[in-house]
Design a protein around this motif. Sequence first.
Motif, short mmCIF file in Angstrom:
data_model
loop_
_atom_site.label_atom_id
_atom_site.label_comp_id
_atom_site.label_asym_id
_atom_site.label_seq_id
_atom_site.Cartn_x
_atom_site.Cartn_y
_atom_site.Cartn_z
N LYS A 154 -3.44 -8.00 0.81
CA LYS A 154 -2.86 -6.46 0.31
C LYS A 154 -1.63 -6.76 -0.60
CE LYS A 154 -1.82 -3.26 3.26
NZ LYS A 154 -1.60 -2.76 4.69
N CYS A 190 6.26 -10.66 5.06
CA CYS A 190 7.49 -10.56 6.32
C CYS A 190 7.10 -9.72 6.99
CB CYS A 190 8.46 -9.86 5.34
SG CYS A 190 9.89 -9.46 6.52
N ASP A 191 7.02 -9.99 8.38
CA ASP A 191 7.19 -9.09 9.38
C ASP A 191 8.42 -8.51 9.77
OD1 ASP A 191 6.83 -7.53 11.97
OD2 ASP A 191 5.69 -8.98 12.75
N THR A 192 8.75 -7.09 9.54
CA THR A 192 10.12 -6.57 9.53
C THR A 192 10.44 -6.53 10.95
OG1 THR A 192 9.23 -4.35 9.44
CG2 THR A 192 10.16 -5.13 7.47
N THR A 250 -1.68 8.68 2.25
CA THR A 250 -1.89 7.57 2.25
C THR A 250 -3.02 7.08 3.30
OG1 THR A 250 -0.25 7.14 3.74
CG2 THR A 250 0.49 7.16 1.55
N SER A 310 9.78 0.49 3.37
CA SER A 310 8.88 1.44 3.58
C SER A 310 7.93 1.05 4.61
CB SER A 310 8.08 1.82 2.45
OG SER A 310 7.21 2.85 2.52
N ARG A 352 2.79 -7.77 5.77
CA ARG A 352 2.38 -8.61 6.69
C ARG A 352 1.07 -9.38 6.15
NH1 ARG A 352 2.22 -5.22 11.91
NH2 ARG A 352 1.09 -4.06 10.73
N THR A 353 0.12 -8.63 5.41
CA THR A 353 -1.08 -9.03 5.03
C THR A 353 -1.12 -9.54 3.49
OG1 THR A 353 -1.69 -6.98 6.26
CG2 THR A 353 -3.60 -8.39 5.24
N SER A 394 0.86 -1.15 -0.12
CA SER A 394 -0.01 0.00 -0.03
C SER A 394 0.97 1.21 0.20
CB SER A 394 -0.95 0.02 1.16
OG SER A 394 -0.19 0.02 2.50
N LYS A 427 11.80 7.39 14.11
CA LYS A 427 12.05 8.01 12.93
C LYS A 427 13.52 8.51 13.21
CE LYS A 427 8.86 6.05 10.42
NZ LYS A 427 9.06 5.05 9.29
N TYR A 462 6.91 7.41 18.02
CA TYR A 462 7.10 7.27 16.60
C TYR A 462 8.27 8.42 16.17
CZ TYR A 462 5.76 7.87 11.75
OH TYR A 462 5.77 8.05 10.38
N SER A 504 12.00 7.18 6.67
CA SER A 504 11.90 7.91 8.08
C SER A 504 10.59 8.73 8.06
CB SER A 504 13.20 8.70 8.34
OG SER A 504 13.00 9.07 9.64
N GLY A 538 7.03 13.91 4.54
CA GLY A 538 5.88 14.87 5.47
C GLY A 538 4.63 14.17 5.49
N MET A 540 3.09 4.67 -0.21
CA MET A 540 4.20 4.92 -0.95
C MET A 540 5.29 4.03 -1.39
SD MET A 540 5.85 7.66 1.79
CE MET A 540 4.57 8.04 3.02
N ILE A 579 1.66 12.66 3.99
CA ILE A 579 1.22 12.07 2.80
C ILE A 579 -0.14 11.46 2.90
CG2 ILE A 579 1.98 10.85 0.88
CD1 ILE A 579 4.17 12.99 1.96
N1 NAP Z 1 1.73 8.86 5.26
C1 NAP Z 1 2.39 9.87 6.08
O1 NAP Z 1 1.86 11.02 6.42
C2 NAP Z 1 3.84 9.33 6.50
C3 NAP Z 1 4.63 10.43 6.61
C4 NAP Z 1 6.00 10.14 7.18
C5 NAP Z 1 6.58 8.78 7.21
N2 NAP Z 1 5.66 7.99 6.60
C6 NAP Z 1 6.19 6.44 6.60
O2 NAP Z 1 6.24 6.23 5.31
C7 NAP Z 1 6.16 4.77 5.53
C8 NAP Z 1 5.04 4.31 4.44
O3 NAP Z 1 3.65 4.66 5.03
P1 NAP Z 1 2.52 5.04 4.12
O4 NAP Z 1 2.13 6.23 4.40
O5 NAP Z 1 2.81 4.43 2.83
O6 NAP Z 1 1.47 4.28 5.06
P2 NAP Z 1 1.08 2.71 4.74
O7 NAP Z 1 0.04 2.71 3.29
O8 NAP Z 1 0.18 2.19 5.96
O9 NAP Z 1 2.12 1.78 4.35
C9 NAP Z 1 2.75 1.05 5.46
C10 NAP Z 1 3.01 -0.39 5.09
O10 NAP Z 1 3.77 -0.93 6.15
C11 NAP Z 1 3.34 -2.28 6.21
N3 NAP Z 1 3.71 -2.80 7.61
C12 NAP Z 1 3.21 -2.12 8.77
N4 NAP Z 1 3.99 -2.91 9.75
C13 NAP Z 1 4.67 -3.75 9.19
C14 NAP Z 1 5.64 -4.71 9.61
N5 NAP Z 1 5.76 -4.96 11.07
N6 NAP Z 1 6.38 -5.59 8.79
C15 NAP Z 1 5.96 -5.42 7.41
N7 NAP Z 1 5.37 -4.47 6.89
C16 NAP Z 1 4.67 -3.58 7.75
C17 NAP Z 1 1.69 -2.26 6.17
O11 NAP Z 1 1.08 -3.56 5.87
P3 NAP Z 1 0.77 -4.31 6.73
O12 NAP Z 1 0.09 -3.71 7.77
O13 NAP Z 1 -0.16 -5.51 5.99
O14 NAP Z 1 1.97 -5.03 7.28
C18 NAP Z 1 1.75 -1.15 4.99
O15 NAP Z 1 1.51 -1.85 3.95
C19 NAP Z 1 5.81 4.27 6.81
O16 NAP Z 1 7.29 3.81 7.33
C20 NAP Z 1 5.57 5.53 7.43
O17 NAP Z 1 5.85 5.52 8.74
C21 NAP Z 1 4.51 8.03 6.44
#
Ligand code: NAP
Length: 276
Positions: A37, A57-59, A211, A84, A33-34, A12, A180, A176, A127, A207, A14, A209
Amino acid sequence: MANVCVITGGGSGMGLESAKCMPKDKIIVISGRTMSKLENAVNELKALGYEAYAKTCDTSSRESVKELAAFAAGLGEVKNVINSAGVSPAMKGTQESILRINALGTVYMNEEFSKVMNAGSVIVDVSSNSAYILPSMIIPKKAYKLAETDEEKFLKKLIKRSNLAKGEYQRKGFAYSLSKNFVVWYAKKCAFEYGKKGIRVVSLSPGLIATDMGNLESKDGGMLIPFSAEERMGKPEELGYALATVADERNGYLAGVDVLCDGGSTNGMKEFKKKK
Ligand SMILES: NC(=O)c1ccc[n+]([C@@H]2O[C@H](COP(=O)([O-])OP(=O)(O)OC[C@H]3O[C@@H](n4cnc5c(N)ncnc54)[C@H](OP(=O)(O)O)[C@@H]3O)[C@@H](O)[C@H]2O)c1
């Protein structure tokens, strides 16, 4: 041998958008993990002409990360890793689970993948601009190196520090930001260690985003939006492109830094728009 690109959190957001910006001659491994998806993401990529595979994979588990690295290396030469995977304060979970996934997960990913990667490859650790939000005097930086030697002590120290915040969301938000901030520090550290082997390591800090995660955080975590240059959230596809270009081998001299991709909001808050 085929070149392989591994994307954690690729089911999912980014992570998935970054996959769509990769060159089509790469084999893409989408991980998270899912499985449902991952399968949807792989089908989307296949429809776009990619050879793509789903691998759970669960990281936050080193064993699970080892399996992912072995799976990817079995498909060809692992050239690009975009890490990511992550969880945020508004999601279910605790300060500890945030730190285990975001911080220790990055340690496992970098350590295990650097064993199967060769010169000319790259690891991009995602991050967040929340890494920059805490005053430096409050960051327990001396505890960071414990992540490689004494995980429980590392977690204890960071959780204790995040307990300074009042309220559950704030404590998770503090954890959090620390997780990061650690990612930025750790990616830099790895860049200088793995650089000897020709592996490039960079972190990228988005920043807010739009998602699934970003939309969930926008209520409480949206305070930086007015400080961004265009006063808006980022789009997942903008960050996907940023990640893919940082991970591109042609960007070979980009290493040991954090790429702050937040629409200017951190600098806006610190300097240019603070009186607003
Ligand atoms: N969106 C924002 O505003 C924002 C801002 C700054 C930084 N970020 C960072 O950007 C990255 C991507 O986030 P996103 O915004 O694209 O959100 P997202 O769509 O929720 O993506 C996060 C993904 O990480 C996977 N995940 C979570 N825990 C995990 C684990 N233990 N092992 C493996 N996969 C795992 C989730 O899938 P499952 O739950 O199925 O495992 C999900 O697909 C993250 O690191 C987040 O902290 C996001």
